[in-house]
Design a protein around this motif. Structure first.
Motif: not given
Length: 574
Positions: A441-443, A534-538, A547-548
């Motif tokens: 979902p986030n990756g 890792p750094v979030r995509k957005y 993402s939150r």
């Protein structure tokens, strides 16, 4: 609602009072060419139409909406077409799953903010069905679903083609050198011959069948081919029915129950349905205030035979399923295992709804004593590699792989996989387990359908066409193979799948419902401590909100603030 009392209509709050705001509302309706007798005292029926020039599944909706409108007018309602976001599965990147929740929010708020009494939901493409239903469940106005219907069967030089499934097979042969590019144009032109959804038992067909089983569409609606005249008739009938549903005040909350979700799980298992059904049903139940865990699929899997012989796990295509009797006939075969007292949009029970159906092609819809497989298609696995679960469609895998132990070959993300998968020097053989990280979902982001990892070219050339593939991604319902998907927690949030390294020994046991990495607890803990998030995509916009707030696969990937059925206030009319 008192019988046929227009003053009790929700839309009467906009059009009924004798005040300045109502005068303005009525004047603006007349601005659009409507007379008072077009809408006065009539149920206002919203039609949420997900037509788009970039959604081939819904290409016929531009005209099909007229059939819905005709039915609404015939029944004494007033139709208003409202555009809804089209989630075109093929073209939207990185994944329509990223936008399913956005569509659900749009659907809910469109209905809440406007003067409508009921809604016809027009959808079919994979994430459109759950997105619209999630919004409708949350809003809880009378609602009926008009599924897009499957496209015509594909054909190339006399060979019947199934969308998705035969693309994967052709491309594997092409990479192996056993098919040439000259075939490609013929397959491109023959595999998608009309508007409509995939004519295999992909996510679209699975969700349409689930919708009918939940009682949210008319009996027989799920399988009608998109271009069949019966589809237009079904659309009109749905338009007529929604008007009566408004007068009856028959809402999703009156139809949906834990028993209807159990019925839906059983039809998904019996059809060899898409793995995506697990995520979507969990999310839909959450919107109805019903707790549904993926393990519920396993409760029924062993006792629900796979009887609908449709690709990718079976032989036939959706047209065959329709003319064999469709969802109603399949449910009738399963009748002794279902709760037939659940309600439907027709105002009758599920048992009454399926009573007219029969099986006409017994090799397409098999009897219980001659199933395609004795157990259901979908299996939920748990273990040290998937503490919160993972899903596999066991019927789509080669039997030799249903119990397997082998070394991991790990790809850190999709780009890493595509860069290395065809390297002749890749350290891989048919016993290896391919692992794709950072695709959840986030990756992904948005949990794209990357779960059917390609077989390495060096193995394709040896004739290998299946091997264990594990990811925190999803896969298309048209996909096949021993693909374990929805691994939770995902790599991106520190799940065990994100801690794997090449050579780690992975063990899968379908019968035992296990998915483990054979690693000492001390080593796992050391890797967990060394893991760096890792750094979030957005950093802004919808992606940042996604993402939150998106939940993990085992919770349905809904937004944490959208679940539950707590009431939301109606807008004040000022």
């Amino acid at each position: 609602m008192a019988a046929r009392d227009p003053s009790n209509l929700r839309s009467a709050r906009w059009f009924g009072p004798d005040d300045m705001r109502t005068l303005s509302h009525r004047a603006r309706m007349k601005q659009m060419g409507y007379g008072s007798d077009d809408f006065d005292g009539k149920p206002v029926i919203a039609i949420l139409n997900t037509w788009s020039d970039l959604n081939p599944c819904h290409a016929h909706f531009k005209t099909r909406v007229d059939d819905v409108k005709r039915g609404i007018v015939q029944a004494g309602g007033f139709p208003v077409e409202l555009p809804a976001m089209a989630l075109g599965e093929v073209f939207m990147k990185p994944s329509t799953m990223l936008y399913r929740n956005l569509l659900s929010m749009q659907a809910e708020e469109q209905l809440r903010a406007n003067p409508v009494d009921g809604v016809v939901l027009m959808g079919g493409c994979d994430k459109t069905v759950p997105g619209l239903l999630m919004g409708a469940f949350s809003m809880n106005l009378p609602a009926i679903f008009v599924p897009a219907g499957p496209m015509l069967s594909g054909n190339w030089r006399g060979e019947r083609l199934g969308s998705g499934s035969d693309i994967w097979k052709f491309w594997a042969d092409r990479r192996a050198g056993s098919a040439d590019k000259s075939m490609q144009e013929g397959i491109e032109s023959g595999i998608a011959r009309s508007p409509g959804t995939c004519m295999t038992m992909g996510t679209a067909s699975t969700m349409a069948a689930i919708t009918e089983t939940l009682g949210m569409s008319l009996p027989g609606a799920a399988t009608i081919p998109a271009v069949d005249a019966a589809h237009a008739r079904m659309a009109s009938a749905s338009g007529r029915r929604i008007v009566d549903m408004v007068w009856e005040d028959l809402k999703p909350s009156d139809i949906i129950s834990p028993a209807s979700f159990d019925n839906a799980i059983k039809i998904a298992l019996a059809m060899g349905g898409s793995t995506n059904a697990v995520i979507h049903l969990v999310a839909l139940a959450g919107r109805a205030g019903i707790k549904l865990e993926p393990e519920r699929f396993d409760v029924f899997s062993a006792e629900t035979p796979f009887i609908v012989n449709v690709r990718p796990s079976g032989k036939y295509l959706m047209e065959d399923f329709h003319f064999a009797g469709g969802v109603g006939a399949a449910l009738k075969v399963l009748a002794d295992r279902l709760d037939l007292t659940t309600r439907t949009v027709g105002g009758i029970s599920l048992g009454e709804a399926i009573a007219p159906f029969d099986v006409y092609l017994p090799d397409v819809i098999r009897p219980l004593d001659n199933p395609v497989e004795p157990a259901g298609a979908l299996v939920v696995l748990k273990g040290s590699l998937a503490p919160d679960g993972a899903v596999i469609k066991r019927t789509a895998a080669e039997p030799r792989l249903l119990k397997h132990r082998g070394p991991a070959l790990v790809f850190k993300d999709y780009n890493d996989m595509t860069a290395r998968i065809d390297d002749p020097g890749l350290n891989v053989d048919e016993n290896s387990v391919l692992v794709l990280q950072n695709s959840g979902p986030n990756g992904g982001p948005g949990m794209p359908e990357w779960g059917q990892l390609p077989i390495p070219k060096k193995l394709l050339e040896k004739g290998i066409r299946d091997m264990i593939r594990i990811s925190d991604a999803r896969m298309s319902g048209t996909s096949y193979g021993a693909c374990v998907v929805h691994v939770a927690p995902e790599s991106f949030v520190g799940g065990p799948i994100g801690l794997l390294r090449d050579g780690d020994i992975i063990e899968m046991d379908i019968d035992g419902r296990r998915l483990d990495v054979l690693m000492a607890a001390e080593e796992m803990e050391a890797r967990r401590k060394a893991w760096v998030a890792p750094v979030r995509k957005y950093e802004r916009g919808y992606g940042a909100m996604y993402s939150r707030h998106v939940t993990q696969a085992n919770l349905g990937c809904d937004f944490d603030f959208l679940t539950g059925n707590a009431p939301t206030a109606e807008p004040e009319i000022h």
